[in-house]
Motif scaffolding. Structure first.
Motif, PDB file in Angstrom:
ATOM      1  N   ASP A 201      28.213 -23.423  31.070  1.00 21.70           N
ATOM      2  CA  ASP A 201      28.097 -22.777  32.375  1.00 21.70           C
ATOM      3  C   ASP A 201      29.057 -21.597  32.493  1.00 21.70           C
ATOM      4  OD1 ASP A 201      26.339 -24.888  33.293  1.00 21.70           O
ATOM      5  OD2 ASP A 201      28.136 -26.136  33.432  1.00 21.70           O
ATOM      6  N   LEU A 202      30.134 -21.641  31.731  1.00 18.54           N
ATOM      7  CA  LEU A 202      31.171 -20.606  31.813  1.00 18.54           C
ATOM      8  C   LEU A 202      31.821 -20.441  30.451  1.00 18.54           C
ATOM      9  CD1 LEU A 202      33.060 -18.754  33.576  1.00 18.54           C
ATOM     10  CD2 LEU A 202      34.529 -20.769  33.858  1.00 18.54           C
ATOM     11  N   LEU A 203      32.007 -19.185  30.035  1.00 18.59           N
ATOM     12  CA  LEU A 203      32.735 -18.855  28.808  1.00 18.59           C
ATOM     13  C   LEU A 203      34.004 -18.114  29.191  1.00 18.59           C
ATOM     14  CD1 LEU A 203      33.074 -18.437  25.724  1.00 18.59           C
ATOM     15  CD2 LEU A 203      31.657 -16.372  25.957  1.00 18.59           C
ATOM     16  N   ILE A 204      35.129 -18.566  28.653  1.00 15.20           N
ATOM     17  CA  ILE A 204      36.412 -17.892  28.842  1.00 15.20           C
ATOM     18  C   ILE A 204      36.915 -17.482  27.457  1.00 15.20           C
ATOM     19  CG2 ILE A 204      38.758 -18.062  29.744  1.00 15.20           C
ATOM     20  CD1 ILE A 204      37.802 -20.342  31.543  1.00 15.20           C
ATOM     21  N   ASN A 205      37.019 -16.199  27.221  1.00 16.05           N
ATOM     22  CA  ASN A 205      37.415 -15.667  25.920  1.00 16.05           C
ATOM     23  C   ASN A 205      38.810 -15.075  26.045  1.00 16.05           C
ATOM     24  OD1 ASN A 205      37.705 -14.380  23.475  1.00 16.05           O
ATOM     25  ND2 ASN A 205      36.034 -12.923  23.777  1.00 16.05           N
ATOM     26  N   ILE A 206      39.805 -15.728  25.420  1.00 17.30           N
ATOM     27  CA  ILE A 206      41.175 -15.222  25.512  1.00 17.30           C
ATOM     28  C   ILE A 206      41.590 -14.451  24.263  1.00 17.30           C
ATOM     29  CG2 ILE A 206      41.796 -17.090  27.073  1.00 17.30           C
ATOM     30  CD1 ILE A 206      43.437 -18.309  24.831  1.00 17.30           C
ATOM     31  N   GLY A 207      40.669 -14.224  23.327  1.00 19.53           N
ATOM     32  CA  GLY A 207      40.945 -13.395  22.162  1.00 19.53           C
ATOM     33  C   GLY A 207      41.875 -14.050  21.161  1.00 19.53           C
ATOM     34  N   GLY A 208      42.406 -13.233  20.262  1.00 22.51           N
ATOM     35  CA  GLY A 208      43.260 -13.758  19.193  1.00 22.51           C
ATOM     36  C   GLY A 208      44.637 -14.151  19.660  1.00 22.51           C
ATOM     37  N   PHE A 209      45.124 -13.512  20.750  1.00 23.68           N
ATOM     38  CA  PHE A 209      46.387 -13.803  21.419  1.00 23.68           C
ATOM     39  C   PHE A 209      47.605 -13.378  20.592  1.00 23.68           C
ATOM     40  CE2 PHE A 209      49.982 -16.564  22.607  1.00 23.68           C
ATOM     41  CZ  PHE A 209      50.126 -16.176  23.927  1.00 23.68           C
ATOM     42  N   LYS A 210      47.717 -13.787  19.368  1.00 22.23           N
ATOM     43  CA  LYS A 210      48.929 -13.590  18.578  1.00 22.23           C
ATOM     44  C   LYS A 210      49.146 -12.109  18.270  1.00 22.23           C
ATOM     45  CE  LYS A 210      51.134 -15.376  14.369  1.00 22.23           C
ATOM     46  NZ  LYS A 210      51.012 -16.346  13.256  1.00 22.23           N
ATOM     47  N   ASN A 211      50.412 -11.650  18.474  1.00 23.35           N
ATOM     48  CA  ASN A 211      50.747 -10.265  18.107  1.00 23.35           C
ATOM     49  C   ASN A 211      52.222 -10.179  17.734  1.00 23.35           C
ATOM     50  OD1 ASN A 211      52.172 -10.200  20.543  1.00 23.35           O
ATOM     51  ND2 ASN A 211      50.725  -8.868  21.583  1.00 23.35           N
ATOM     52  N   PHE A 212      52.834  -9.018  17.933  1.00 23.30           N
ATOM     53  CA  PHE A 212      54.222  -8.796  17.522  1.00 23.30           C
ATOM     54  C   PHE A 212      55.219  -9.665  18.286  1.00 23.30           C
ATOM     55  CE2 PHE A 212      52.816  -5.678  20.638  1.00 23.30           C
ATOM     56  CZ  PHE A 212      53.716  -5.880  21.671  1.00 23.30           C
ATOM     57  N   LEU A 213      54.801 -10.228  19.432  1.00 18.74           N
ATOM     58  CA  LEU A 213      55.690 -11.070  20.234  1.00 18.74           C
ATOM     59  C   LEU A 213      55.069 -12.428  20.555  1.00 18.74           C
ATOM     60  CD1 LEU A 213      58.363 -11.266  21.836  1.00 18.74           C
ATOM     61  CD2 LEU A 213      57.134 -10.334  23.816  1.00 18.74           C
ATOM     62  N   LEU A 214      53.786 -12.431  20.873  1.00 19.70           N
ATOM     63  CA  LEU A 214      53.096 -13.665  21.238  1.00 19.70           C
ATOM     64  C   LEU A 214      52.756 -14.473  20.000  1.00 19.70           C
ATOM     65  CD1 LEU A 214      50.573 -12.102  23.787  1.00 19.70           C
ATOM     66  CD2 LEU A 214      52.905 -12.901  24.217  1.00 19.70           C
ATOM     67  N   THR A 282      25.531 -17.390  28.139  1.00 14.59           N
ATOM     68  CA  THR A 282      26.262 -18.139  29.158  1.00 14.59           C
ATOM     69  C   THR A 282      26.225 -17.392  30.488  1.00 14.59           C
ATOM     70  OG1 THR A 282      27.730 -19.030  27.446  1.00 14.59           O
ATOM     71  CG2 THR A 282      28.473 -19.215  29.726  1.00 14.59           C
ATOM     72  N   ALA A 283      26.022 -18.135  31.572  1.00 16.84           N
ATOM     73  CA  ALA A 283      25.800 -17.518  32.883  1.00 16.84           C
ATOM     74  C   ALA A 283      26.966 -16.648  33.331  1.00 16.84           C
ATOM     75  CB  ALA A 283      25.527 -18.613  33.919  1.00 16.84           C
ATOM     76  N   GLU A 284      28.185 -17.122  33.184  1.00 18.65           N
ATOM     77  CA  GLU A 284      29.352 -16.362  33.623  1.00 18.65           C
ATOM     78  C   GLU A 284      30.341 -16.216  32.471  1.00 18.65           C
ATOM     79  OE1 GLU A 284      29.593 -14.790  36.316  1.00 18.65           O
ATOM     80  OE2 GLU A 284      27.997 -15.674  37.526  1.00 18.65           O
ATOM     81  N   TYR A 285      31.022 -15.059  32.437  1.00 19.81           N
ATOM     82  CA  TYR A 285      31.874 -14.714  31.303  1.00 19.81           C
ATOM     83  C   TYR A 285      33.197 -14.160  31.831  1.00 19.81           C
ATOM     84  CZ  TYR A 285      32.984 -12.619  26.687  1.00 19.81           C
ATOM     85  OH  TYR A 285      33.570 -12.278  25.489  1.00 19.81           O
ATOM     86  N   LEU A 286      34.288 -14.841  31.501  1.00 14.17           N
ATOM     87  CA  LEU A 286      35.638 -14.371  31.798  1.00 14.17           C
ATOM     88  C   LEU A 286      36.311 -13.997  30.485  1.00 14.17           C
ATOM     89  CD1 LEU A 286      34.885 -15.946  34.395  1.00 14.17           C
ATOM     90  CD2 LEU A 286      37.257 -16.788  34.478  1.00 14.17           C
ATOM     91  N   LEU A 287      37.016 -12.870  30.464  1.00  8.77           N
ATOM     92  CA  LEU A 287      37.677 -12.495  29.207  1.00  8.77           C
ATOM     93  C   LEU A 287      39.014 -11.818  29.466  1.00  8.77           C
ATOM     94  CD1 LEU A 287      37.232  -9.193  29.022  1.00  8.77           C
ATOM     95  CD2 LEU A 287      35.085  -9.790  27.950  1.00  8.77           C
ATOM     96  N   ALA A 288      39.940 -12.024  28.526  1.00  5.13           N
ATOM     97  CA  ALA A 288      41.161 -11.231  28.506  1.00  5.13           C
ATOM     98  C   ALA A 288      40.750  -9.794  28.209  1.00  5.13           C
ATOM     99  CB  ALA A 288      42.111 -11.761  27.431  1.00  5.13           C
ATOM    100  N   PRO A 289      41.286  -8.802  28.930  1.00  2.43           N
ATOM    101  CA  PRO A 289      40.742  -7.438  28.864  1.00  2.43           C
ATOM    102  C   PRO A 289      41.083  -6.667  27.593  1.00  2.43           C
ATOM    103  CG  PRO A 289      42.620  -7.512  30.355  1.00  2.43           C
ATOM    104  CD  PRO A 289      42.348  -8.940  29.948  1.00  2.43           C
TER     105      PRO A 289
END
Length: 419
Positions: A201-214, A282-289
């Motif tokens: 019903d909902l997809l939340i995509n937060i991406g790879g996340f990891k970088n130089f600090l995270l 998926t009907a609704e899509y939330l994502l990290a920009p």
């Protein structure tokens, strides 16, 4: 033709763009070289490469020797925002294409003319000498230097890109800067299979996340905040019984399922084309920009809702798109703490966001504001009609349009480049 490829080790955006560039080059030998989250993504999408060389965990001297040996034996190099790979290629006298989706983002303390001067006078006898010559440049300035040093420069269109390209061109002779539209997996998007009955019903995509600090387990207050929020999402939104949360923090061994109020949120990592299939259906899509995920959503004809910023580049993106329906509708940490200071710097700004996410997670009053304002953003988004959503997609397409990347790469490589 043997092509060595690499991508900046910051989240999934750069390596996802590398995969998009690589897949149509199946007639050539494509060798990925890199480490960290970029290598994880490459290994999970093996059809995009003929060979994946993960340099993680290898001593620095051995890693350097491996990369240099690959460069000596190749015909061309493609780097997505990996300035070191460009520098190594220049010293190795290999033609190299620098691909960049954040061209207008990089912060410069030195003028383009000064960076151009340093590149023009850089010794090319060995990597150590070249590296010392550019040692005064910040990481952001090194990426701009990589564009000037590269044989070809390819940049994805975004607000500010035309102005920066004009500034570099005025600074002195250099490679032509090719401005493209979306650097995405065109074939994968074209062939995505839309299921008649959506699995989620909902997809939340937060991406790879990891970088130089995270990182996973380190400076991951943002992910911990989402984990606290997911049960409340299920309680506050009974329409979302089957939620999929996808991203790097939920790779192998870190998958989890959250249950509350009769609903479930499954947290895991998908392969790129599987994620495209889910996003399409998926009907609704939330994502990290992140820009790559946003471009993929636009190509699918979907208007997503941006969730709170993970790092400073997300802040930059949302500010640049503030005049659009997507930009106005997105959730921001300023919804929660309007007066929170944010240094206008990539590292310090990201560190401030980490600190803020931690405060929101631990402070019940701040968390209540986060939950309420997030719900308000979701409610406003789901109330948009089909015509409004389509207008929002077309608005972004017009703003971010450019020459097809496959046309640009065909001209650079001098070979047919299917897309």
């Amino acid at each position: 033709m043997r092509i060595v490829m690499g991508a900046q080790n910051c989240g999934f955006g750069p390596v996802s763009e590398l995969v998009a560039v690589s897949r149509p080059l199946g007639e050539h030998e494509r060798v990925f070289v890199g480490h960290g989250i970029a290598a994880v993504f490459a290994q999970r999408n093996p059809d995009a490469f003929d060979d994946v060389r993960d340099t993680g965990g290898i001593p620095e001297q051995a890693r350097s020797a491996m990369v240099d040996d690959l460069l000596r034996g190749c015909d061309h190099v493609i780097s997505v925002m990996d300035a070191e790979l460009v520098l190594r290629s220049v010293v190795a006298r290999r033609p190299v294409t620098m691909v960049d989706s954040l061209f207008s983002f990089w912060q410069l303390a030195r003028s383009p003319a000064r960076i151009h001067e340093l590149c023009a006078t850089m010794p090319r006898s060995c990597l150590a000498a070249a590296d010392r010559h550019l040692a005064c440049l910040s990481p952001h300035e090194r990426i701009i230097a990589a564009h000037l040093l590269a044989t070809h420069s390819v940049v994805q269109n975004f607000p500010g890109v035309a102005e920066r390209a004009a500034g570099l061109t005025a600074a002195g002779p250099g490679p032509e800067i090719h401005r493209t539209g979306s650097i995405v997996d065109v074939e994968g998007l074209r062939n995505v299979a839309r299921t008649a009955e959506p699995e989620h019903d909902l997809l939340i995509n937060i991406g790879g996340f990891k970088n130089f600090l995270l990182d996973f387990g380190v400076n991951d207050d943002y992910v911990c905040l989402l984990r606290r929020w997911l049960p409340d999402l299920l309680r506050d939104w009974p329409r979302y019984r089957r939620v999929l949360v996808c991203g790097g923090p939920f790779g192998e061994g870190r998958e989890r399922t959250v249950s509350a109020a009769g609903g479930q949120a499954h947290c895991r990592l998908l392969r790129q084309r599987e994620l495209l299939r889910v996003a399409a259906g998926t009907a609704e899509y939330l994502l990290a920009p992140g820009l790559t995920a946003l471009h993929e959503s636009i190509a699918l004809g979907r208007l997503p809702l941006a969730i709170h910023e993970q790092h400073y580049a997300h802040v930059f993106t949302m500010r640049a798109l503030d005049g659009t329906l997507f930009g106005r509708g997105g959730a921001r940490f300023t919804d929660v703490v309007p007066d929170h200071p944010l240094p206008e710097d990539d590292f310090a700004g990201t560190a401030a966001l980490v600190e803020l996410a931690g405060r929101v997670r631990e402070d019940d009053d701040l968390y209540a504001t986060y939950r309420r304002t997030f719900n308000e953003r979701i409610e406003r988004h789901v109330s948009l009609g089909p015509r409004q959503r389509q207008d929002g997609v077309e608005e972004l397409r017009t703003l971010l349009d450019g020459e097809p990347v496959h046309s640009v790469m065909t001209g650079i490589l001098g070979t047919p480049y299917a897309a």
